[in-house]
Write a protein that holds these residues in place. Structure first.
Motif, PDB file in Angstrom:
ATOM      1  N   MET A  78      25.150-108.768 -87.323  1.00  0.00           N
ATOM      2  CA  MET A  78      25.494-108.639 -88.754  1.00  0.00           C
ATOM      3  C   MET A  78      26.775-109.442 -88.990  1.00  0.00           C
ATOM      4  SD  MET A  78      24.890-104.530 -89.102  1.00  0.00           S
ATOM      5  CE  MET A  78      26.098-103.979 -87.924  1.00  0.00           C
TER       6      MET A  78
ATOM      7  N   GLY B  26      29.272-112.254 -91.317  1.00  0.00           N
ATOM      8  CA  GLY B  26      29.582-112.857 -92.617  1.00  0.00           C
ATOM      9  C   GLY B  26      30.209-111.919 -93.631  1.00  0.00           C
ATOM     10  N   ASN B  27      30.554-110.711 -93.218  1.00  0.00           N
ATOM     11  CA  ASN B  27      31.185-109.777 -94.167  1.00  0.00           C
ATOM     12  C   ASN B  27      32.493-110.348 -94.711  1.00  0.00           C
ATOM     13  OD1 ASN B  27      29.174-108.044 -93.439  1.00  0.00           O
ATOM     14  ND2 ASN B  27      30.455-106.638 -92.270  1.00  0.00           N
TER      15      ASN B  27
ATOM     16  N   ARG C  17      33.550-113.556 -94.886  1.00  0.00           N
ATOM     17  CA  ARG C  17      33.364-114.716 -95.769  1.00  0.00           C
ATOM     18  C   ARG C  17      32.802-114.285 -97.121  1.00  0.00           C
ATOM     19  NH1 ARG C  17      30.202-117.995 -91.353  1.00  0.00           N
ATOM     20  NH2 ARG C  17      30.457-115.991 -90.314  1.00  0.00           N
TER      21      ARG C  17
ATOM     22  N   ALA D 156      27.698-103.927 -84.245  1.00  0.00           N
ATOM     23  CA  ALA D 156      28.678-103.478 -85.234  1.00  0.00           C
ATOM     24  C   ALA D 156      30.106-103.831 -84.842  1.00  0.00           C
ATOM     25  CB  ALA D 156      28.558-101.972 -85.438  1.00  0.00           C
TER      26      ALA D 156
ATOM     27  N   ASN E 239      35.916-108.293 -80.644  1.00  0.00           N
ATOM     28  CA  ASN E 239      36.458-107.965 -81.976  1.00  0.00           C
ATOM     29  C   ASN E 239      37.791-107.206 -81.919  1.00  0.00           C
ATOM     30  OD1 ASN E 239      33.168-107.498 -83.461  1.00  0.00           O
ATOM     31  ND2 ASN E 239      34.491-109.280 -83.612  1.00  0.00           N
TER      32      ASN E 239
ATOM     33  N   ARG F  12      40.894-109.012 -83.336  1.00  0.00           N
ATOM     34  CA  ARG F  12      41.168-109.201 -84.773  1.00  0.00           C
ATOM     35  C   ARG F  12      42.491-108.518 -85.148  1.00  0.00           C
ATOM     36  NH1 ARG F  12      35.565-109.471 -88.145  1.00  0.00           N
ATOM     37  NH2 ARG F  12      34.570-110.922 -86.712  1.00  0.00           N
TER      38      ARG F  12
ATOM     39  N   GLU G 132      42.501-104.772 -89.574  1.00  0.00           N
ATOM     40  CA  GLU G 132      41.049-104.909 -89.740  1.00  0.00           C
ATOM     41  C   GLU G 132      40.321-104.009 -88.736  1.00  0.00           C
ATOM     42  OE1 GLU G 132      39.398-108.845 -90.113  1.00  0.00           O
ATOM     43  OE2 GLU G 132      37.352-108.099 -89.842  1.00  0.00           O
TER      44      GLU G 132
HETATM   45  C1  IPE Z   1      30.660-109.224 -89.281  1.00  0.00           C
HETATM   46  O1  IPE Z   1      31.311-109.943 -90.259  1.00  0.00           O
HETATM   47  C2  IPE Z   1      31.249-107.883 -89.006  1.00  0.00           C
HETATM   48  C3  IPE Z   1      31.930-107.743 -87.706  1.00  0.00           C
HETATM   49  C4  IPE Z   1      32.049-108.657 -86.794  1.00  0.00           C
HETATM   50  C5  IPE Z   1      32.549-106.470 -87.443  1.00  0.00           C
HETATM   51  P1  IPE Z   1      32.621-110.781 -89.933  1.00  0.00           P
HETATM   52  O2  IPE Z   1      33.792-109.888 -90.096  1.00  0.00           O
HETATM   53  O3  IPE Z   1      32.516-111.442 -88.622  1.00  0.00           O
HETATM   54  O4  IPE Z   1      32.602-111.847 -91.099  1.00  0.00           O
HETATM   55  P2  IPE Z   1      33.021-113.366 -91.009  1.00  0.00           P
HETATM   56  O5  IPE Z   1      32.236-113.978 -89.883  1.00  0.00           O
HETATM   57  O6  IPE Z   1      34.485-113.405 -90.747  1.00  0.00           O
HETATM   58  O7  IPE Z   1      32.640-113.915 -92.327  1.00  0.00           O
END
Ligand code: IPE
Ligand code: IPE
Ligand code: MG
Length: 250
Positions: free
Chosen positions: A21, A23-24, A26, A65, A70, A73, A77
């Motif tokens: 999943m 692109g959230n 962007r 998820a 991640n 980050r 976030e």
């Molecule tokens: C997906 O969207 C969600 C997770 C990785 C938790 P992103 O947060 O990676 O969205 P983009 O890739 O920065 O747009």
């Protein structure tokens, strides 16, 4: 069943669909919003995909998820994502249970904040006997971590004399992965245009059909899911054979 669903070939529905999943962030940025706004919208897509999968008769959904990577980050976030997870699990457990959804996780959930562990364990216990659809959430998951653990487990078994090294087979490896007992996905969908696997299900995806779409995850709803399934149904899964061989056995 609605008419769009009957357009799918009923004898060629994947049992297991996996999702990266993406692109959230962007999607949110495009609207001048904070990244967490995108993650919250992404939860709505998850709900719609589960609902649609149940209608179609898909048995397993695996959703990436939160990856091990991640954690890198910004801390706000990461914390926001963890809060959202607790909120979504707490709000949705009853509904999932009512709809016959069983929740499982893959990944090292012991490293998540305690509130996440508690809400996940509650939901997992409550939904344990449901059989309509299994939702597998990949949380603090990475495939190399999973495979490394599996190697350690097999090495221990050999060391203690429970297993001979020549008895290690593909199925004994599958049995010590987090996904033991879950069939490999027939289809992987990644949203938001990135054409990579990002350390997801490396063993299990060996023969999976890959579908990449530029649509950001918060916009990936029922119609986009049906498009992906239609694309899947148009493919010929040859497993090393020739097209002629496949047609002979039809
Ligand atoms: C997906 O969207 C969600 C997770 C990785 C938790 P992103 O947060 O990676 O969205 P983009 O890739 O920065 O747009
Ligand atoms: C993959 O998405 C992980 C999840 C969807 C949870 P990312 O957005 O973190 O992937 P990369 O780092 O861009 O490959
Ligand atoms: Mg991303």
């Amino acid at each position: 069943m609605t008419s769009e669903l009957t357009q799918l070939e009923q004898n060629n529905i994947p049992k297991h669909v996996a999702f990266i999943m993406d692109g959230n962030g962007r999607w949110a940025k495009k609207q001048g919003q904070h990244r967490l706004f995108g993650h919250a919208a992404g939860v709505e897509s998850v709900k719609e995909i589960i609902k649609t999968a149940r209608e179609i008769g898909i048995e397993y959904l695996t959703m990436y998820a939160f990856s091990t990577e991640n954690w890198n980050r910004p801390p706000e976030e990461v914390m926001g994502l963890m809060d959202l997870l607790v909120q979504a699990i707490t709000n949705e457990t009853d509904e999932m249970h009512k709809n016959g959804v069983r929740l499982l996780t893959i990944g090292d959930i012991s490293a998540l904040p305690e509130s996440c562990i508690i809400s996940l364990n509650n939901a997992i216990a409550k939904t344990a006997n449901n059989t309509d659809l299994t939702l597998v959430l990949a949380l603090n998951y990475s495939a190399r971590w999973e495979i490394t653990n599996a190697c350690q487990m097999l090495a221990e078994k050999v060391k203690s004399g429970q297993l001979l090294s020549q008895e290690i087979t593909e199925s004994s490896i599958s049995d010590v992965l987090n996904t033991a007992g879950i069939p490999d996905p027939e289809l992987l969908i990644r949203t938001s245009g990135e054409c990579r696997i990002s350390n997801f299900l490396l063993w299990q995806l060996s023969y999976t059909e890959l579908y990449f779409t530029p649509v950001h995850w918060p916009d990936f709803r029922r119609e986009e899911f049906l498009k992906a399934l239609t694309s899947y149904q148009q493919r010929e899964r040859r497993f090393g054979m020739t097209s002629e061989q496949l047609n002979e056995t039809k």
